[in-house]
Motif scaffolding. Sequence first.
Motif, PDB file in Angstrom:
ATOM      1  N   VAL A  29       0.711  -1.069  -0.013  1.00  0.00           N
ATOM      2  CA  VAL A  29      -0.133  -0.457  -0.176  1.00  0.00           C
ATOM      3  C   VAL A  29       0.933   0.978   0.085  1.00  0.00           C
ATOM      4  O   VAL A  29       1.892   1.226   0.891  1.00  0.00           O
ATOM      5  N   ASP A  30       0.440   2.673  -0.870  1.00  0.00           N
ATOM      6  CA  ASP A  30       0.843   3.744  -0.880  1.00  0.00           C
ATOM      7  C   ASP A  30       1.591   3.939   0.468  1.00  0.00           C
ATOM      8  O   ASP A  30       0.971   4.141   1.493  1.00  0.00           O
ATOM      9  N   ARG A  31       2.683   4.238   0.905  1.00  0.00           N
ATOM     10  CA  ARG A  31       3.267   4.397   2.532  1.00  0.00           C
ATOM     11  C   ARG A  31       2.472   5.645   2.774  1.00  0.00           C
ATOM     12  O   ARG A  31       2.738   5.754   3.894  1.00  0.00           O
ATOM     13  N   ALA A  32       2.425   6.914   2.461  1.00  0.00           N
ATOM     14  CA  ALA A  32       1.902   8.293   2.431  1.00  0.00           C
ATOM     15  C   ALA A  32       0.410   7.577   3.023  1.00  0.00           C
ATOM     16  O   ALA A  32      -0.108   8.080   4.193  1.00  0.00           O
ATOM     17  N   LYS A  33      -0.196   7.015   2.784  1.00  0.00           N
ATOM     18  CA  LYS A  33      -1.563   6.273   2.739  1.00  0.00           C
ATOM     19  C   LYS A  33      -1.664   6.230   4.307  1.00  0.00           C
ATOM     20  O   LYS A  33      -2.565   6.030   5.258  1.00  0.00           O
ATOM     21  N   VAL A  34      -0.413   5.208   4.774  1.00  0.00           N
ATOM     22  CA  VAL A  34      -0.550   4.518   6.047  1.00  0.00           C
ATOM     23  C   VAL A  34      -0.201   5.069   7.106  1.00  0.00           C
ATOM     24  O   VAL A  34      -0.492   5.264   8.133  1.00  0.00           O
TER      25      VAL A  34
ATOM     26  N   LEU B  42      -3.050   7.266   8.310  1.00  0.00           N
ATOM     27  CA  LEU B  42      -3.926   6.773   9.494  1.00  0.00           C
ATOM     28  C   LEU B  42      -2.981   6.254  10.474  1.00  0.00           C
ATOM     29  O   LEU B  42      -3.998   6.923  11.393  1.00  0.00           O
ATOM     30  N   LEU B  43      -0.991   6.513  10.768  1.00  0.00           N
ATOM     31  CA  LEU B  43      -0.989   6.397  11.962  1.00  0.00           C
ATOM     32  C   LEU B  43      -0.132   7.894  12.537  1.00  0.00           C
ATOM     33  O   LEU B  43       0.151   7.687  13.356  1.00  0.00           O
ATOM     34  N   ALA B  44      -0.895   8.876  11.655  1.00  0.00           N
ATOM     35  CA  ALA B  44      -0.418  10.445  12.226  1.00  0.00           C
ATOM     36  C   ALA B  44      -0.023  10.459  13.865  1.00  0.00           C
ATOM     37  O   ALA B  44       0.076  11.401  14.493  1.00  0.00           O
ATOM     38  N   ASP B  45      -1.727   9.797  14.962  1.00  0.00           N
ATOM     39  CA  ASP B  45      -2.260  10.743  15.788  1.00  0.00           C
ATOM     40  C   ASP B  45      -1.523   9.508  16.479  1.00  0.00           C
ATOM     41  O   ASP B  45      -2.464   9.344  17.559  1.00  0.00           O
ATOM     42  N   THR B  46      -0.111   8.419  16.142  1.00  0.00           N
ATOM     43  CA  THR B  46       0.193   7.774  16.985  1.00  0.00           C
ATOM     44  C   THR B  46       1.393   8.434  17.030  1.00  0.00           C
ATOM     45  O   THR B  46       2.382   8.710  16.041  1.00  0.00           O
ATOM     46  N   PRO B  47       2.454   7.390  18.594  1.00  0.00           N
ATOM     47  CA  PRO B  47       3.986   7.999  18.458  1.00  0.00           C
ATOM     48  C   PRO B  47       4.259   6.345  18.104  1.00  0.00           C
ATOM     49  O   PRO B  47       5.752   6.079  17.757  1.00  0.00           O
TER      50      PRO B  47
END
Length: 254
Positions: free
Chosen positions: A38-43, A46-51
């Motif tokens: 999957v396009d890494r930017a999409k994943v 989705l994880l932007a609000d996690t550390p």
Amino acid sequence: MFGDYDMHPNSGVNPQYAPAYPVEWECALRTVEVMTRVDRAKVAALLADTPFELVNDRVAFRFMASPGHTLSLHQGRMFDLMVTVAVRYEGLFTQTHLYMYCSDPMGIAAGRELFGYTKKDCTYAFDEAPDGSISGRVDRRGGPLAEFRFTPDPDAPVVRLVDADEQPGGEIHVRRLPHPERLETAYADIVYRRTPLAYSEPRPGRAAMTLNASAFDPIAALEPEILSAQFMVSDVYGGGFAVEDRRLLKRLIP
């Protein structure tokens, strides 16, 4: 609980007149794993609000039937679809689930409240044929969400979540509680767990998978490219303090 199964002392935190959910369970596990890119930017979005640190661009779609699941004895088995990526966090090499769907209300409640899982409700099919082929589907809110078909092929490649002998172990999530008075998070922490698993060697095959656009669930927007598919079985799978590693790693809010 449903069926002839006793909860352990102190395993339900709800008052006695409300349905309690257990922290212990056991079952077998039968998994079709469709490995995708999957396009890494999409994943990452989705994880932007996690550390959590994303490891690569692979996303595993795991269609999991668990016969004899003790949370769902009245149904005979439980089903989960886990959409999973490998991550690192403070020395842990583990996994987090971007999306999860579960067929059982108790499994949904326990997973979300205890571990911060992204579980949502679904109905499903998971049909195994004598020739080893498996077909199934995941429906949500009256519409088709995902469909798959697995056909064994000994010449097919086996691609795992990472290219290494050591695969990520356990699961990690940010668990959040919404504020009752305003639109914000009242409480958040990071929870890790590692349940016992003894998977068989992956049985390779070919898979076809269709993700359908849904107003409720945007998994089709991942646009995954299928890399491989494999079938695995574990007769050992369960939860509870006696059998798994469970940790509250860090409080984030407040």
